[in-house]
Design a protein around this motif. Structure first.
Motif, PDB file in Angstrom:
ATOM      1  N   GLY A   1      17.894  22.939  19.262  1.00 47.79           N
ATOM      2  CA  GLY A   1      18.127  23.667  18.015  1.00 47.79           C
ATOM      3  C   GLY A   1      16.990  24.619  17.699  1.00 47.79           C
ATOM      4  N   THR A   2      15.759  24.175  17.944  1.00 48.75           N
ATOM      5  CA  THR A   2      14.605  25.045  17.724  1.00 48.75           C
ATOM      6  C   THR A   2      14.665  26.254  18.642  1.00 48.75           C
ATOM      7  OG1 THR A   2      13.200  23.227  16.984  1.00 48.75           O
ATOM      8  CG2 THR A   2      12.089  25.168  17.850  1.00 48.75           C
ATOM      9  N   LEU A   3      15.009  26.032  19.900  1.00 48.32           N
ATOM     10  CA  LEU A   3      15.114  27.147  20.843  1.00 48.32           C
ATOM     11  C   LEU A   3      16.211  28.120  20.420  1.00 48.32           C
ATOM     12  CD1 LEU A   3      14.320  28.575  23.424  1.00 48.32           C
ATOM     13  CD2 LEU A   3      15.777  26.980  24.698  1.00 48.32           C
ATOM     14  N   ALA A   4      17.364  27.589  19.986  1.00 44.98           N
ATOM     15  CA  ALA A   4      18.449  28.462  19.537  1.00 44.98           C
ATOM     16  C   ALA A   4      18.023  29.295  18.338  1.00 44.98           C
ATOM     17  CB  ALA A   4      19.688  27.633  19.196  1.00 44.98           C
ATOM     18  N   LEU A   5      17.295  28.700  17.420  1.00 41.15           N
ATOM     19  CA  LEU A   5      16.816  29.446  16.246  1.00 41.15           C
ATOM     20  C   LEU A   5      15.778  30.494  16.636  1.00 41.15           C
ATOM     21  CD1 LEU A   5      16.631  26.451  13.771  1.00 41.15           C
ATOM     22  CD2 LEU A   5      18.102  28.467  13.498  1.00 41.15           C
ATOM     23  N   LEU A   6      14.911  30.163  17.579  1.00 36.39           N
ATOM     24  CA  LEU A   6      13.931  31.146  18.033  1.00 36.39           C
ATOM     25  C   LEU A   6      14.592  32.340  18.702  1.00 36.39           C
ATOM     26  CD1 LEU A   6      11.167  28.768  19.460  1.00 36.39           C
ATOM     27  CD2 LEU A   6      10.989  30.213  17.415  1.00 36.39           C
ATOM     28  N   GLN A   7      15.766  32.108  19.269  1.00 37.06           N
ATOM     29  CA  GLN A   7      16.528  33.206  19.871  1.00 37.06           C
ATOM     30  C   GLN A   7      17.392  33.939  18.837  1.00 37.06           C
ATOM     31  OE1 GLN A   7      16.181  34.086  23.316  1.00 37.06           O
ATOM     32  NE2 GLN A   7      14.460  32.722  22.853  1.00 37.06           N
ATOM     33  N   ASN A   8      17.445  33.408  17.634  1.00 38.23           N
ATOM     34  CA  ASN A   8      18.187  34.036  16.527  1.00 38.23           C
ATOM     35  C   ASN A   8      17.253  34.138  15.321  1.00 38.23           C
ATOM     36  OD1 ASN A   8      21.380  34.112  17.227  1.00 38.23           O
ATOM     37  ND2 ASN A   8      20.419  32.341  18.204  1.00 38.23           N
ATOM     38  N   PRO A   9      16.272  35.050  15.377  1.00 35.90           N
ATOM     39  CA  PRO A   9      15.214  35.067  14.358  1.00 35.90           C
ATOM     40  C   PRO A   9      15.712  35.270  12.932  1.00 35.90           C
ATOM     41  CG  PRO A   9      15.110  37.011  15.787  1.00 35.90           C
ATOM     42  CD  PRO A   9      16.062  36.063  16.423  1.00 35.90           C
ATOM     43  N   GLY A  10      16.829  35.977  12.747  1.00 31.91           N
ATOM     44  CA  GLY A  10      17.364  36.148  11.402  1.00 31.91           C
ATOM     45  C   GLY A  10      17.812  34.828  10.804  1.00 31.91           C
ATOM     46  N   GLN A  11      18.452  34.004  11.634  1.00 34.33           N
ATOM     47  CA  GLN A  11      18.887  32.685  11.178  1.00 34.33           C
ATOM     48  C   GLN A  11      17.681  31.766  10.943  1.00 34.33           C
ATOM     49  OE1 GLN A  11      22.333  31.893  10.617  1.00 34.33           O
ATOM     50  NE2 GLN A  11      22.273  34.120  10.728  1.00 34.33           N
ATOM     51  N   LEU A  12      16.696  31.876  11.809  1.00 37.22           N
ATOM     52  CA  LEU A  12      15.483  31.087  11.630  1.00 37.22           C
ATOM     53  C   LEU A  12      14.794  31.438  10.312  1.00 37.22           C
ATOM     54  CD1 LEU A  12      13.304  29.122  12.564  1.00 37.22           C
ATOM     55  CD2 LEU A  12      12.309  30.966  13.930  1.00 37.22           C
ATOM     56  N   ALA A  13      14.744  32.720   9.995  1.00 33.75           N
ATOM     57  CA  ALA A  13      14.099  33.153   8.746  1.00 33.75           C
ATOM     58  C   ALA A  13      14.839  32.604   7.531  1.00 33.75           C
ATOM     59  CB  ALA A  13      14.045  34.677   8.695  1.00 33.75           C
ATOM     60  N   LEU A  14      16.169  32.605   7.575  1.00 37.40           N
ATOM     61  CA  LEU A  14      16.951  32.040   6.468  1.00 37.40           C
ATOM     62  C   LEU A  14      16.604  30.573   6.247  1.00 37.40           C
ATOM     63  CD1 LEU A  14      20.547  33.491   7.070  1.00 37.40           C
ATOM     64  CD2 LEU A  14      19.050  33.972   5.120  1.00 37.40           C
ATOM     65  N   LEU A  15      16.505  29.831   7.330  1.00 39.21           N
ATOM     66  CA  LEU A  15      16.225  28.409   7.228  1.00 39.21           C
ATOM     67  C   LEU A  15      14.772  28.167   6.813  1.00 39.21           C
ATOM     68  CD1 LEU A  15      17.059  25.483   7.575  1.00 39.21           C
ATOM     69  CD2 LEU A  15      16.700  25.712  10.037  1.00 39.21           C
ATOM     70  N   ARG A  16      13.857  28.930   7.371  1.00 34.50           N
ATOM     71  CA  ARG A  16      12.436  28.752   7.066  1.00 34.50           C
ATOM     72  C   ARG A  16      12.126  29.055   5.610  1.00 34.50           C
ATOM     73  NH1 ARG A  16      10.168  32.731  10.339  1.00 34.50           N
ATOM     74  NH2 ARG A  16      10.452  34.122   8.561  1.00 34.50           N
TER      75      ARG A  16
ATOM     76  N   THR B   1       4.851  30.926  12.184  1.00 33.58           N
ATOM     77  CA  THR B   1       4.750  31.879  13.302  1.00 33.58           C
ATOM     78  C   THR B   1       5.108  31.226  14.640  1.00 33.58           C
ATOM     79  OG1 THR B   1       2.384  31.377  13.503  1.00 33.58           O
ATOM     80  CG2 THR B   1       3.012  33.270  12.133  1.00 33.58           C
ATOM     81  N   LEU B   2       5.757  30.068  14.588  1.00 33.25           N
ATOM     82  CA  LEU B   2       6.159  29.375  15.817  1.00 33.25           C
ATOM     83  C   LEU B   2       6.941  30.317  16.722  1.00 33.25           C
ATOM     84  CD1 LEU B   2       6.184  26.345  16.982  1.00 33.25           C
ATOM     85  CD2 LEU B   2       8.586  26.349  16.251  1.00 33.25           C
ATOM     86  N   ARG B   3       6.591  30.327  18.004  1.00 32.85           N
ATOM     87  CA  ARG B   3       7.295  31.193  18.953  1.00 32.85           C
ATOM     88  C   ARG B   3       7.213  30.587  20.349  1.00 32.85           C
ATOM     89  NH1 ARG B   3       2.233  33.486  18.264  1.00 32.85           N
ATOM     90  NH2 ARG B   3       1.174  34.160  20.187  1.00 32.85           N
ATOM     91  N   LEU B   4       8.073  31.051  21.234  1.00 32.90           N
ATOM     92  CA  LEU B   4       8.048  30.595  22.618  1.00 32.90           C
ATOM     93  C   LEU B   4       6.769  31.041  23.302  1.00 32.90           C
ATOM     94  CD1 LEU B   4      11.634  31.176  24.087  1.00 32.90           C
ATOM     95  CD2 LEU B   4      10.551  29.017  23.485  1.00 32.90           C
ATOM     96  N   ALA B   5       6.271  30.203  24.191  1.00 33.17           N
ATOM     97  CA  ALA B   5       5.088  30.549  24.962  1.00 33.17           C
ATOM     98  C   ALA B   5       5.453  30.901  26.402  1.00 33.17           C
ATOM     99  CB  ALA B   5       4.089  29.399  24.948  1.00 33.17           C
ATOM    100  N   THR B   6       6.737  31.131  26.633  1.00 36.64           N
ATOM    101  CA  THR B   6       7.222  31.525  27.945  1.00 36.64           C
ATOM    102  C   THR B   6       8.523  32.293  27.764  1.00 36.64           C
ATOM    103  OG1 THR B   6       7.752  30.730  30.184  1.00 36.64           O
ATOM    104  CG2 THR B   6       8.569  29.421  28.335  1.00 36.64           C
ATOM    105  N   GLU B   7       9.098  32.782  28.871  1.00 34.29           N
ATOM    106  CA  GLU B   7      10.379  33.486  28.787  1.00 34.29           C
ATOM    107  C   GLU B   7      11.520  32.461  28.800  1.00 34.29           C
ATOM    108  OE1 GLU B   7       8.209  34.151  31.403  1.00 34.29           O
ATOM    109  OE2 GLU B   7       7.174  35.717  30.251  1.00 34.29           O
ATOM    110  N   LEU B   8      12.620  32.822  28.160  1.00 33.24           N
ATOM    111  CA  LEU B   8      13.787  31.939  28.110  1.00 33.24           C
ATOM    112  C   LEU B   8      14.219  31.539  29.522  1.00 33.24           C
ATOM    113  CD1 LEU B   8      16.042  30.625  26.367  1.00 33.24           C
ATOM    114  CD2 LEU B   8      17.364  32.726  26.703  1.00 33.24           C
TER     115      LEU B   8
END
Length: 402
Positions: free
Chosen positions: A250-265, A374-381
């Motif tokens: 779920g965290t990965l999916a949200l990181l790939q959908n930053p608009g949705q992540l921002a709504l939740l955050r 500011t959580l973000r991936l530290a590698t490529e998907l």
């Protein structure tokens, strides 16, 4: 006249996800769904069960008493070479299924799980404190997603968390699709022996935990000690594996959908948080081998007849992407009303622990992104290792930084 099927001409199940689309069902499932609600597929052993691809038909069959969850019945579409072990109550029919399930259902009511929310919040906050104090990048699976539900289920069951490496390692073997029957049986045996020892300790010195309550059933003669240990194995595995994978995926999916992540955050609305959990449960798919059943009688549905003794597979990932039920189903939208999803199944066999899982996910999702905005991936998907080989889907690692 008996129907003759050529297994080689049928699509293989489970299929393969499209490259670059780790959150979506395999394209073959989408294609079959467009053709109709039922289709025949080929399994590893060349058997040809029915695959149900649409939401309404899945719900109807999951609620139909003519459909059996008993893995020992002829025609049941098993997932792989069977080790021969005695199965848990989730793969039994009523009345035995109900008799065993009610022994452990009390701690999983909404009221009881809500009472656990402050304790879960403390677990989540403590783990995030450790994240923020530690080095970066970090594997979110190892440092957060796996410890949260493991700590919770250990506390609930009365299992020492100090033993988590042991039970997590053996759990991984049991739920790997490519594990041999011998390896799976050996891992199950080690866990059963471990839980049997704990049951013995609870019999001698009962505590205020679920395993002690199960041990009481041994004293009353309602359950054998072996049965109590196996029930403990089921609850321990189910209590941490699925939720851990859901937190990470779920965290990965949200990181790939930053608009949705921002709504939740950015929200303080518990209803939006709860809705986000339901939508992520709909959009993603942790139990990705389909719910397996066998027909006890001829069943007419969607213009087809499923004959007695024929296997049935109902993958919730494709049902939860049915456009007739969920418009624009391939879009992640946390404002969607997704409460009718079938991620936890439907009918008498729907997931026992769903109130606990929902609460844990609400706490984890609503806290992690606020405290680490500011959580973000530290590698490529493309470099993230997904569990395509597991009966439980997710990621093996999730490197993140901030």
């Amino acid at each position: 006249m008996t129907e003759t099927l050529d297994p080689a001409a049928l699509p293989q199940f489970p299929g393969t996800r499209a490259k670059g689309c780790p959150f979506d069902p395999p394209p073959a499932l989408h294609a079959l769904q467009k053709e109709g609600p039922l289709a025949r597929v080929r399994l590893w052993d060349a058997t040809t069960p029915w695959l149900v691809t649409r939401y309404d038909e899945q719900r109807a069959l999951l609620a139909d008493p003519r459909v059996s969850a008993d893995v020992t019945r002829p025609g049941y579409p098993i997932q792989g070479r069977f080790s021969g072990d005695v199965v848990s109550f989730i793969l039994m029919d009523d009345p035995e299924h109900h008799r065993l399930r009610r022994m452990v259902q009390a701690p999983f009511t909404v009221r009881r799980t809500e009472a656990m929310r402050p304790a879960v919040q403390k677990i989540v906050d403590d783990l995030i404190d450790d994240l923020l104090a530690g080095p970066k990048p970090v594997d979110l699976v190892e440092a957060f997603a796996l410890p949260v539900p493991s700590l919770v289920i250990c506390e609930l069951l009365g299992v020492p968390y100090a033993d988590h490496d042991f039970f997590q390692e053996n759990s991984k073997i049991i739920i790997r699709r490519d594990a041999t029957p011998e390896d799976r049986a050996a891992a199950g045996g080690r866990l059963a022996e471990y839980l049997d020892q704990l049951v013995g300790e609870k019999l001698a010195n009962p505590a205020d935990d679920l395993l002690s309550k199960v041990a009481e059933r041994v004293k009353t003669g309602e359950l054998t000690r072996e049965g109590a240990a196996r029930m403990g194995v089921l609850l321990l595995i189910a209590g941490h594996e699925t939720t851990a994978n859901m937190i990470a995926l779920g965290t990965l999916a949200l990181l790939q959908n930053p608009g949705q992540l921002a709504l939740l955050r950015d929200t303080d609305d518990p209803a939006l948080v709860a809705g986000a959990v339901e939508e992520l449960l709909r959009y993603l798919n942790i139990t990705h081998s389909g719910r397996r059943r066998v027909a006890l009688a001829d069943i007419e549905i969607a213009g087809q007849v499923i004959k007695a003794g024929e296997g049935i597979i109902m993958p919730n990932d494709i049902a939860n992407r049915d456009p007739e039920t969920f418009p624009d189903p391939d879009e992640l939208d946390i404002r969607r009303d997704a409460r009718r999803h079938v991620a936890f199944g439907f009918g008498v066999h729907q997931c026992l622990g769903q109130p606990l899982a929902r609460m844990e996910l609400q706490v984890a999702y609503s806290t992690l992104y606020k405290r680490i905005p500011t959580l973000r991936l530290a590698t490529e998907l493309e470099r993230i290792p997904f569990k395509h080989d597991g009966q439980v889907y997710g990621v093996y690692e999730l490197p993140v930084t901030w």
